[in-house]
Motif scaffolding. Structure first.
Motif, PDB file in Angstrom:
ATOM      1  N   LEU A  50       0.712  -1.055   0.298  1.00 45.59           N
ATOM      2  CA  LEU A  50      -0.202   0.074   0.326  1.00 45.59           C
ATOM      3  C   LEU A  50       1.343   1.152  -0.264  1.00 45.59           C
ATOM      4  O   LEU A  50       1.927   0.543   0.555  1.00 45.59           O
ATOM      5  N   CYS A 121       3.561   7.617  13.049  1.00 45.49           N
ATOM      6  CA  CYS A 121       2.428   7.002  11.764  1.00 45.49           C
ATOM      7  C   CYS A 121       1.192   7.179  12.141  1.00 45.49           C
ATOM      8  O   CYS A 121       0.596   7.179  12.487  1.00 45.49           O
ATOM      9  N   TYR A 122       1.219   8.767  11.452  1.00 44.86           N
ATOM     10  CA  TYR A 122      -0.392   9.052  10.549  1.00 44.86           C
ATOM     11  C   TYR A 122      -1.054   8.555   9.848  1.00 44.86           C
ATOM     12  O   TYR A 122      -0.863   8.248   8.689  1.00 44.86           O
ATOM     13  N   TYR A 123      -1.777   7.328  10.093  1.00 45.26           N
ATOM     14  CA  TYR A 123      -2.188   6.675   9.353  1.00 45.26           C
ATOM     15  C   TYR A 123      -3.873   6.334   9.019  1.00 45.26           C
ATOM     16  O   TYR A 123      -4.491   7.102   9.478  1.00 45.26           O
ATOM     17  N   GLY A 125      -7.401   6.178   8.814  1.00 46.17           N
ATOM     18  CA  GLY A 125      -8.185   5.481   9.570  1.00 46.17           C
ATOM     19  C   GLY A 125      -9.883   5.141   8.931  1.00 46.17           C
ATOM     20  O   GLY A 125     -10.652   4.584   8.828  1.00 46.17           O
ATOM     21  N   LEU A 128     -10.754   1.067   6.481  1.00 44.73           N
ATOM     22  CA  LEU A 128     -10.854   0.117   7.268  1.00 44.73           C
ATOM     23  C   LEU A 128      -9.275  -0.578   7.039  1.00 44.73           C
ATOM     24  O   LEU A 128      -8.644  -0.943   8.227  1.00 44.73           O
ATOM     25  N   LEU A 129      -8.929  -1.815   5.490  1.00 42.62           N
ATOM     26  CA  LEU A 129      -8.886  -2.940   5.646  1.00 42.62           C
ATOM     27  C   LEU A 129      -6.955  -2.120   5.563  1.00 42.62           C
ATOM     28  O   LEU A 129      -5.967  -2.727   6.521  1.00 42.62           O
ATOM     29  N   PRO A 130      -6.875  -0.914   4.804  1.00 40.57           N
ATOM     30  CA  PRO A 130      -5.496  -0.652   4.919  1.00 40.57           C
ATOM     31  C   PRO A 130      -4.485  -0.015   6.148  1.00 40.57           C
ATOM     32  O   PRO A 130      -4.265  -0.751   6.539  1.00 40.57           O
ATOM     33  N   GLY A 132      -5.668  -0.760   9.099  1.00 39.55           N
ATOM     34  CA  GLY A 132      -5.205  -2.424  10.167  1.00 39.55           C
ATOM     35  C   GLY A 132      -4.051  -2.895  10.115  1.00 39.55           C
ATOM     36  O   GLY A 132      -2.611  -2.977  10.464  1.00 39.55           O
ATOM     37  N   GLN A 135      -1.110  -0.462  10.508  1.00 37.44           N
ATOM     38  CA  GLN A 135      -1.153  -0.131  12.010  1.00 37.44           C
ATOM     39  C   GLN A 135       0.041  -1.203  12.535  1.00 37.44           C
ATOM     40  O   GLN A 135       1.317  -0.985  12.980  1.00 37.44           O
ATOM     41  N   ARG A 136      -0.788  -2.389  11.950  1.00 37.07           N
ATOM     42  CA  ARG A 136       0.038  -3.784  12.849  1.00 37.07           C
ATOM     43  C   ARG A 136       1.452  -3.354  11.837  1.00 37.07           C
ATOM     44  O   ARG A 136       2.717  -3.640  12.862  1.00 37.07           O
ATOM     45  N   PHE A 138       3.084  -1.580  11.016  1.00 36.96           N
ATOM     46  CA  PHE A 138       4.322  -0.155  10.974  1.00 36.96           C
ATOM     47  C   PHE A 138       4.691  -0.023  13.006  1.00 36.96           C
ATOM     48  O   PHE A 138       6.005  -0.812  12.986  1.00 36.96           O
ATOM     49  N   GLN A 139       4.135  -0.854  13.260  1.00 41.12           N
ATOM     50  CA  GLN A 139       4.187  -1.088  14.764  1.00 41.12           C
ATOM     51  C   GLN A 139       5.502  -2.068  14.963  1.00 41.12           C
ATOM     52  O   GLN A 139       6.490  -1.968  15.178  1.00 41.12           O
ATOM     53  N   ALA A 142       8.813  -0.811  13.097  1.00 35.96           N
ATOM     54  CA  ALA A 142       9.457   0.241  13.793  1.00 35.96           C
ATOM     55  C   ALA A 142      10.190  -0.272  14.994  1.00 35.96           C
ATOM     56  O   ALA A 142      10.747  -0.094  15.726  1.00 35.96           O
ATOM     57  N   GLY A 143       9.327  -1.176  15.689  1.00 33.58           N
ATOM     58  CA  GLY A 143       8.874  -1.706  16.895  1.00 33.58           C
ATOM     59  C   GLY A 143      10.096  -2.539  17.285  1.00 33.58           C
ATOM     60  O   GLY A 143      11.011  -2.576  17.874  1.00 33.58           O
TER      61      GLY A 143
END
Lengths: 393, 396
Positions: A50, A121-123, A125, A128-130, A132, A135-136, A138-139, A142-143
């Motif tokens: 994406l 990260c500003y995603y 919202g 909905l599908l992208p 989710g 967010q997952r 990226f965490q 980067a995490g």
């Protein structure tokens, strides 16, 4: 004199179907086309790469490394690199990019000095599908980049590798994704969209089959042809349609469970049998509409809207848990709700027959009864000849 | 020259007036066009008005039965997404309840979870989430991930503190940098906020096309098409002005309908609207016109009154799908991406969502706006041709 009896009506109706290109297109062409459309649309199953926007204010070795890690995730692809925040926001507002990732100034320096710094990260919202997925991932990316840096740090201060990992990540989580191991939207949505579109067709065509006799004032002829036996008239008239729909259902289920390969835990024969009963249920509702309405046009308008609304009440993409009690009750007036929930329970989840499933079956039986109750009404209308014969008399 | 201009203008106004009459004289058209659009707007918003759902029931199978395992259980229970309704140490018992449909997921905490952690091993919990319905799965996994993230952070900080690092420092140095993900626009991941702006456009398109199809089909079935539009006498570009005039009636009605959705429905259900009203109106003009001209063109395919009712509705969900809201455009196969442009709703939804939800200005999405006009002109030519065709055909 024209032939009489079940077979003659049946044959005549078959002839009508197969000699009318309009009916053929609507009845067979459109469903097959839509099956192919959904199949093709969702053939990727999981959306990857994406487009996201990166604003790297640091431009250091570390920040570039983080950027590459984000780019390497399956869900994100850094499609835009911008030099200021306003420009980045614009890509989001235009809907071109799904997220804006900001690596702050002095990122590397602050890390080395152990000064607090934050990667944002500003995603969007709204999608909905992208949202989710981004967010997952990226965490995760980067995490783990941050965790990796910390582990290195700990090792440098004398911990063994295992110890360092156990310090940073004390517990793990194993996810078991039941019934849809790749979280494929191809599996998920096709199972619902194909029968959804198809049931609209089943509804309107069946209303047409019952209603057109009355619209064109051929009721008396039909009764005559059936020797005044209403059951023969109704069943012989609708059976060709039922058969075609059941065959198309077989095609749809084969496509779903064999070609697309939706994980399947039921019995293929039973699934098809269930679809055939759903066809009968829909046709009972169509019969109900055609009988109680005063014109075919009204029956079609109301029947069409009724079946088009069904998807929202199937509780498939948005579950009943999120609906008000009233809406949850309302769900049951759409046969598609029972069909969908039952199919998922039986074919996808493969769970045992239970009281909830029994409710679905009972609901469907109620619709058939509703249709059966209208037989006298329809008989009366046939005897009269059509919907609005009074005016002509 | 001036006389020409005035008489053309008169024709446009006349066509518009007559079209209004034509629309309001057919109750089926009024019902499926105006009433249904309103109904869909209010009704769908109501169905999805809860936006999200809380406390999805799950079970915890605790084979550890010790302090840390129980803490994990409590933390998961404390999330608003999940609720632990069943605690056991027997996986089969949990599975049985799961099969009954009473719970939507199972979380197992392994034997010696607490002990292993104290020994410095890395034990793992297991989440079994029901992906037969995607939202159940997302909700379960999401809540567990957040809980476990917090749990891990606590353990890590506690360990650091046990090594005589002060708490502030332990928290601050836990990671070299912080990672924050912030949702924009639809901050609660609400379903109504996600779907309704799209539904407004799709519903208008579906229902307006149906209504126009019913009208066109009726005129053709009764052979009155040419007669009804006979007032536009033969002249240069007569059909152009006729088409334009007719479309004005729909522009007014549809604009009012959409403004009711934007101003009232969104407001009643507390859904966001971030755009400037005037810009929204300006953007909607080519959207509605494109739908209208398409509607006139589609009359080619509707010979009878019922034809449109039977065939337009089924395309509403495909239209929703190709607008790229539920399934990202980037995952489309090429042929669908190409034909998606032909539906006025595709660009219409893109622009409408950008304006009303993302608060974009019209100048920021000017390429969408220009393409929308392009599509509009394309269908205008189609509509003029159609009107000309049927007026000539029946005159013969």
């Amino acid at each position: 004199m024209a032939k009489k009896g079940f077979l003659s009506i049946f044959k005549e109706e078959c002839y009508r179907i197969f000699s009318s290109p309009r009916l053929l297109v609507l009845m067979i062409g459109v469903p097959v086309m839509l099956f192919y459309f959904y199949f093709s649309l969702l053939s990727q199953g999981v959306s990857r790469d994406l487009p996201v926007t990166l604003l790297d204010l640091d431009k250091s070795k570390l920040s570039r490394q983080l950027g590459r890690m984000i780019d390497a995730t399956s869900s994100m692809d850094i499609a835009y690199e911008v030099s200021d925040e306003l420009e980045g926001q614009k890509t989001i507002r235009r809907g071109d990019s799904f997220a804006l990732i900001i690596i702050p100034k002095d990122f590397q320096k602050n890390i080395q000095k152990s000064v607090y710094t934050n990667v944002l990260c500003y995603y969007n919202g709204q999608y909905l599908l992208p949202a989710g997925l981004i967010q997952r991932d990226f965490q995760m990316a980067a995490g783990s980049f941050a965790a990796g840096a910390k582990i290195m740090n700990l090792q440098q201060s004398g911990l063994m590798a295992d110890q360092a990992v156990a310090t940073v990540v004390p517990t793990g989580t194993n996810s078991h994704v039941l019934y849809n191991p790749y979280t494929s939207y191809g599996y998920y949505l096709n199972v619902a969209f194909m029968p959804m579109s198809f049931q609209i067709i089943i509804m309107v065509i069946s209303i047409y089959a019952f209603g057109s006799v009355l619209k064109y004032n051929r009721g008396k002829e039909l009764l005559e042809q059936s020797d005044d036996r209403i059951f023969v008239a109704i069943i012989a008239r609708i059976l060709p349609y039922t058969l075609v729909f059941c065959l198309l259902g077989l095609l749809m289920n084969s496509l779903l469970y064999y070609k697309i390969g939706v994980p399947f835990r039921g019995n293929f024969f039973v699934v098809n049998l269930f679809f055939c009963s759903f066809v009968v249920v829909s046709q009972s509702m169509a019969f109900f509409m055609a009988s109680i309405m005063s014109s075919m046009r009204t029956a079609l308008t109301i029947g069409g809207s009724y079946s088009a609304l069904a998807f929202s009440f199937a509780g498939y993409t948005f579950p009943p848990e999120g609906m008000s009690a009233f809406t949850r009750g309302l769900n049951y007036i759409f046969p598609f709700h029972s069909y969908m929930r039952f199919t998922v329970d039986y074919a996808i989840r493969g769970i045992q027959y239970n009281s909830i499933q029994q409710n679905y079956i009972i609901t469907m039986a109620v619709f058939v009864c509703l249709g059966a109750l209208c037989i006298p009404l329809y008989y009366k209308k046939l005897k009269k000849g059509g919907y609005n014969v009074e005016k002509l008399d | 020259m001036l006389r020409n201009l005035i008489s053309n203008l008169a024709l446009i106004i006349e066509a518009c007036k007559r079209e209004f009459k034509l629309i309001f004289s057919d109750s089926a058209v009024v019902m499926s066009y105006m009433l249904s659009v309103m109904l869909v707007g209010f009704f769908y918003s109501y169905v999805y008005s809860h936006e999200t759902f809380d406390d999805l029931p799950i079970a915890i199978v605790d084979n550890d039965q010790a302090k840390l395992g129980q803490q994990v259980g409590r933390m998961i229970d404390a999330t608003h997404q999940l609720k632990v309704v069943y605690k056991t140490s027997d996986f089969d018992a949990a599975k049985e309840i799961y099969d009954k449909g009473d719970i939507r997921g199972i979380i197992t905490i392994p034997k010696d979870f607490t002990k292993d952690m104290q020994k410095g091993k890395v034990p793992s919990i297991s989440v079994y989430a029901d992906a037969s319905y995607m939202l159940y799965y997302k909700q379960t996994i999401g809540a567990v991930m957040v809980s476990m993230g917090t749990f891990n952070a606590q353990v890590e900080v506690n360990k650091a503190m046990a090594n005589s690092t002060p708490m502030d420092q332990a928290v601050a140095t836990r990671r070299p940098f912080n990672v924050t993900a912030v949702p924009l626009y639809n901050i609660n991941v609400g379903y109504a906020t996600f779907l309704m702006p799209v539904v407004f456009i799709i519903a208008l398109q579906t229902l307006q096309l149906t209504a126009m199809g019913i009208m066109g089909g009726t005129l053709r079935e009764s052979g009155r098409f040419a007669q009804v539009f006979a007032y536009a006498e033969k002249r240069r570009f007569g059909n152009v002005f006729l088409t334009f005039g007719r479309s004005l009636a729909y522009l007014v009605i549809s604009m009012v309908l959409l403004l009711i959705e934007v101003l009232i429905v969104l407001h009643v259900y507390n859904l966001p609207q971030r755009g400037k009203l005037i810009e929204i109106i300006v953007f909607l003009i080519p959207v509605i016109l494109a739908i209208t001209f398409l509607g006139m063109g589609l009359v080619n395919f509707f010979k009878r009154r019922e034809d449109a009712i039977m065939s337009v509705t089924v395309f509403s969900i495909p239209a929703l799908m190709i607008s790229g809201t539920s399934w990202p455009t980037i995952a489309f196969p090429a042929w669908i991406e190409n034909i998606s442009v032909l539906a006025p709703s595709t660009l219409g939804v893109k622009g409408f969502v950008s304006l009303t939800q993302f608060g974009a200005s019209l100048s920021e999405i000017n390429d969408v706006f220009i393409k929308m006009w392009g599509l509009c002109i394309f269908y205008f030519i189609f509509a003029v041709w159609t009107n000309r065709r049927f007026r000539r055909e029946e005159n013969k």
